[in-house]
Design a protein around this motif. Structure first.
Motif, short mmCIF file in Angstrom:
data_model
loop_
_atom_site.label_atom_id
_atom_site.label_comp_id
_atom_site.label_asym_id
_atom_site.label_seq_id
_atom_site.Cartn_x
_atom_site.Cartn_y
_atom_site.Cartn_z
N THR A 1 30.38 37.79 32.46
CA THR A 1 31.27 38.23 33.54
C THR A 1 31.85 37.01 34.25
O THR A 1 31.10 36.07 34.58
N CYS A 2 33.14 37.02 34.47
CA CYS A 2 33.77 35.96 35.25
C CYS A 2 33.34 36.10 36.70
O CYS A 2 33.51 37.17 37.31
N SER B 1 34.65 34.79 39.23
CA SER B 1 35.78 34.72 40.14
C SER B 1 36.48 36.07 40.28
O SER B 1 36.78 36.51 41.39
N GLN C 1 35.91 39.91 35.57
CA GLN C 1 36.37 40.42 34.29
C GLN C 1 35.27 40.24 33.24
O GLN C 1 34.64 39.19 33.16
N LEU D 1 34.02 39.51 29.63
CA LEU D 1 34.60 38.72 28.55
C LEU D 1 33.62 38.63 27.39
O LEU D 1 32.40 38.75 27.57
N SER E 1 30.36 28.69 26.84
CA SER E 1 31.32 28.80 27.92
C SER E 1 32.68 29.16 27.35
O SER E 1 32.90 29.10 26.13
N CYS F 1 37.01 30.55 28.80
CA CYS F 1 38.02 30.63 29.85
C CYS F 1 38.39 32.09 30.08
O CYS F 1 38.58 32.85 29.12
N CYS F 2 38.45 32.48 31.35
CA CYS F 2 38.75 33.87 31.68
C CYS F 2 40.20 34.18 31.31
O CYS F 2 41.12 33.44 31.69
N ALA G 1 39.73 31.11 35.16
CA ALA G 1 38.56 30.36 35.60
C ALA G 1 37.63 30.08 34.43
O ALA G 1 37.64 30.79 33.42
N ARG G 2 36.81 29.05 34.59
CA ARG G 2 35.82 28.73 33.57
C ARG G 2 34.65 29.69 33.68
O ARG G 2 34.17 29.96 34.78
N VAL G 3 34.22 30.26 32.59
CA VAL G 3 33.10 31.19 32.59
C VAL G 3 31.97 30.63 31.73
O VAL G 3 32.22 29.94 30.73
#
Length: 222
Positions: A13-14, A16, A19, A21, A29, A31-32, A37-39
């Protein structure tokens, strides 16, 4: 039989925009796709970084409360005021409402944030909570109250800008205000550095007990 975890299936889950993913196979890791944002499956070195920031904030609280935050100079003479002395001066002047606001924003809130983060760190690292849902509520509370610590800094900034009458009267910010501002920033970074999903990891690491009830609520963070 417990269901497979989302992380084991590559789902994260992101933090920020929340979302959900799917990370590529073998990736830790990404990217959302919604907010960019970095997830991460788990924030790297979250506990170590949060401990460092919490200890730094606790040490900075000492000069923030001992050193003067403001000095009111009137007709060439003035006396510096610390946060504590300012609270007492406001109370004795009959401004108990403002005194209470300054006390809560400048003393109670930073201490509550540091204590709350310390509890969460201990639970994630050594003593898993019996009720992780309560721990998540504590995390959300710590994250929500941080912004109120800025009230004191706003007040000092307004006083310095408005009370400037040359040699008659002026207000000067003291070194205590710098230390207090650093405490606010450090505690905000500590909240951001802590990965609340580690609480659920710690709960699942506990040995299974036949008599233990499953924790209520779900893992809202994936």
């Amino acid at each position: 039989m417990s269901p497979d975890r989302a992380l084991a299936q590559g789902l994260v889950t992101c933090l920020s925009c929340y979302q959900l993913l799917h990370l590529p196979a073998g990736a830790s890791s990404g990217c959302c796709v919604r907010c960019g944002a970095r997830v991460y499956g788990r924030v790297e070195r979250s506990l170590m970084l949060t401990w460092a920031l919490v200890i730094t904030g606790a040490l900075l609280l000492i000069p923030a409360n001992i050193l003067p935050v403001t000095t009111v100079i009137y007709l060439g003479s003035g006396e510096p005021s610390t946060i504590i002395s300012g609270v007492f001066q406001l109370y004795h002047a009959g401004l108990w409402g403002i005194a209470l606001i300054v006390f809560v924003a400048s003393i109670a809130v930073p201490v509550m944030k540091l204590v709350g983060l310390t509890i969460l760190l201990i639970q994630a690292q050594w003593l898993p909570p019996r009720n992780p849902v309560q721990s998540m509520k504590l995390y959300r509370l710590v994250a929500a109250i941080g912004r109120w610590s800025l009230l004191d800094l706003f007040m000092i900034s307004i006083l310095v800008a408005l009370v400037d009458m040359g040699l008659i009267a002026r207000v000067e910010a003291g070194p205590g205000s710098t230390a207090f501002a650093t405490v606010v920033v450090v505690t905000m970074l500590a909240v951001r550095a802590f990965d609340p999903r580690l609480i659920w990891d710690a709960v699942e690491r506990q040995p299974a007990s036949p008599s233990a009830a499953a924790p209520t609520g779900g893992d809202a963070y994936g």
